[in-house]
Design an enzyme around this catalytic site. Structure first.
Site, PDB file in Angstrom:
ATOM      1  N   GLU A  87      -4.807   2.503  -2.800  1.00 33.80           N
ATOM      2  CA  GLU A  87      -6.046   2.982  -2.163  1.00 33.80           C
ATOM      3  C   GLU A  87      -5.826   3.984  -1.050  1.00 33.80           C
ATOM      4  OE1 GLU A  87      -8.524   0.739   0.222  1.00 33.80           O
ATOM      5  OE2 GLU A  87      -6.951   0.335   1.661  1.00 33.80           O
ATOM      6  N   ASN A  88      -4.569   4.178  -0.631  1.00 33.78           N
ATOM      7  CA  ASN A  88      -4.291   5.132   0.453  1.00 33.78           C
ATOM      8  C   ASN A  88      -3.488   6.339  -0.015  1.00 33.78           C
ATOM      9  OD1 ASN A  88      -3.873   2.158   2.024  1.00 33.78           O
ATOM     10  ND2 ASN A  88      -5.286   3.613   2.930  1.00 33.78           N
ATOM     11  N   ASP A 119       0.842  -1.191   0.000  1.00 34.25           N
ATOM     12  CA  ASP A 119       0.000   0.000   0.000  1.00 34.25           C
ATOM     13  C   ASP A 119       0.886   1.252   0.000  1.00 34.25           C
ATOM     14  OD1 ASP A 119      -1.379  -2.262   1.172  1.00 34.25           O
ATOM     15  OD2 ASP A 119      -2.999  -0.911   1.723  1.00 34.25           O
ATOM     16  N   HIS A 122      -6.810  -7.992  -0.581  1.00 33.71           N
ATOM     17  CA  HIS A 122      -6.836  -6.870   0.360  1.00 33.71           C
ATOM     18  C   HIS A 122      -7.685  -7.306   1.547  1.00 33.71           C
ATOM     19  CE1 HIS A 122      -6.004  -2.599   0.945  1.00 33.71           C
ATOM     20  NE2 HIS A 122      -7.182  -2.534   1.542  1.00 33.71           N
ATOM     21  N   HIS A 182      -3.297  -4.268   2.848  1.00 35.11           N
ATOM     22  CA  HIS A 182      -4.257  -3.628   3.754  1.00 35.11           C
ATOM     23  C   HIS A 182      -3.751  -3.405   5.169  1.00 35.11           C
ATOM     24  CE1 HIS A 182      -7.993  -2.269   5.577  1.00 35.11           C
ATOM     25  NE2 HIS A 182      -7.963  -3.258   6.429  1.00 35.11           N
ATOM     26  N   HIS A 226      -0.672  -2.942   6.219  1.00 32.30           N
ATOM     27  CA  HIS A 226       0.460  -1.993   6.211  1.00 32.30           C
ATOM     28  C   HIS A 226       1.654  -2.469   7.031  1.00 32.30           C
ATOM     29  CE1 HIS A 226      -2.243   1.700   5.043  1.00 32.30           C
ATOM     30  NE2 HIS A 226      -2.505   0.615   4.336  1.00 32.30           N
ATOM     31  N   ASN A 235     -10.692  -1.270   0.395  1.00 34.14           N
ATOM     32  CA  ASN A 235     -11.887  -0.753   1.065  1.00 34.14           C
ATOM     33  C   ASN A 235     -12.065   0.761   0.939  1.00 34.14           C
ATOM     34  OD1 ASN A 235      -9.514  -1.206   2.823  1.00 34.14           O
ATOM     35  ND2 ASN A 235     -10.683  -0.042   4.308  1.00 34.14           N
ATOM     36  N   HIS A 236     -10.989   1.489   0.639  1.00 35.33           N
ATOM     37  CA  HIS A 236     -11.120   2.951   0.496  1.00 35.33           C
ATOM     38  C   HIS A 236     -11.347   3.398  -0.950  1.00 35.33           C
ATOM     39  CE1 HIS A 236     -10.288   3.576   4.659  1.00 35.33           C
ATOM     40  NE2 HIS A 236      -9.054   3.108   4.598  1.00 35.33           N
TER      41      HIS A 236
HETATM   42 FE   FE2 Z   1      -7.268  -1.015   3.035  1.00 36.29          FE
END
Ligand code: FE2
Length: 255
Positions: free
Chosen positions: A34-35, A3, A146, A171, A173, A62-63
């Protein structure tokens, strides 16, 4: 594959990814994006920057929906995927095929686990069909799972052993120490880690994250800026069979 979190993660990639690709002789590079927009979500502009920095494909999680402007981009770009087990009525797709440096087609699949996340359907309901579809295009298939739970990620890696090149967890991290090539020839790691600020609570300023946990009150989260590292894994594979031969964790301090 890890990520990429906020500006620190982006800056590190823009500065070092091209050089790392050369040093490590990387043929194809997939990053989870996604982050990348202030820690949550991604915009078309930031996606383009990750691609320009040297990523061949971007996976999400999820984001995905945090930034509305990404919706049409998910429809128009072949370089980005979101979890396949989101609602079928939502924009985008969970499988794409991108060319490696030598032209070998590489399928990139994105699914999301269920524990503490809310996919529309279980990844188990569709992952076999998705992998079949990917394998009809190319033997080289990379899966980004994820998920929060180590058990779900380990189980998926075992389930797909021998059918895909790699199952890479994202996910949490935090890079796990279980990188391995399984008996059937599928490389796996439970979590590839984080390209971003490690002097933090999984990317967020530690004092803000701990204040929210200690008080239960809403606290605005900001991306931290210390201890930046590029993390991920390097997977060796045979382009003709799709079998993995090696997987090595990557942890590079930056600057
Ligand atoms: Fe995530």
């Amino acid at each position: 594959m890890a990520d990429v979190v906020g500006r620190p993660g982006r800056d590190a990639l823009e500065d070092r990814l091209a050089g790392l690709r050369e040093e490590l002789e990387v043929d194809v590079c997939v990053v989870n994006g996604e982050n990348v927009a202030d820690g949550v979500g991604i915009t078309p502009k930031l996606a383009e920057r990750l691609l320009a920095a040297g990523a061949d494909a971007i996976t999400l999680g999820n984001h995905t929906w945090r930034r509305q402007e990404i919706r049409p981009y998910l429809e128009s770009s072949d370089r980005i995927v979101r979890p396949a087990n989101f609602a079928a009525t939502t924009p985008g797709k969970g499988l794409t095929v991108v060319p490696a440096a030598d032209g070998t087609p590489v399928a990139v699949v994105n699914v999301m686990g269920s524990l503490s996340l809310q996919p529309a359907t279980s990844m188990w309901e569709l992952v076999d069909d998705l992998v079949d579809e990917a394998r009809s295009a190319t033997p080289v298939v990379v899966v980004d799972v994820h998920a929060e739970a180590t058990s779900e990620k380990v189980a998926l890696a075992r389930w797909l052993d021998g059918r895909v090149t790699a199952v890479i967890g994202t996910h949490t991290h935090v890079q796990t120490s279980d990188a391995r090539v399984q008996p059937g020839g599928t490389a796996a790691i439970t979590d590839a880690g984080m390209t971003g600020p490690h002097d933090s609570v999984i990317g967020v300023k530690a004092e803000q994250a701990t204040q929210r946990m200690r008080t239960g009150m809403t606290v605005r989260f900001e991306v931290a800026d210390g201890g930046i590292r590029i993390e991920g894994v390097l997977v060796g594979f045979d382009g003709a069979t799709g079998r993995a031969s090696a997987i090595t964790p990557v942890r590079v301090p930056w600057p």
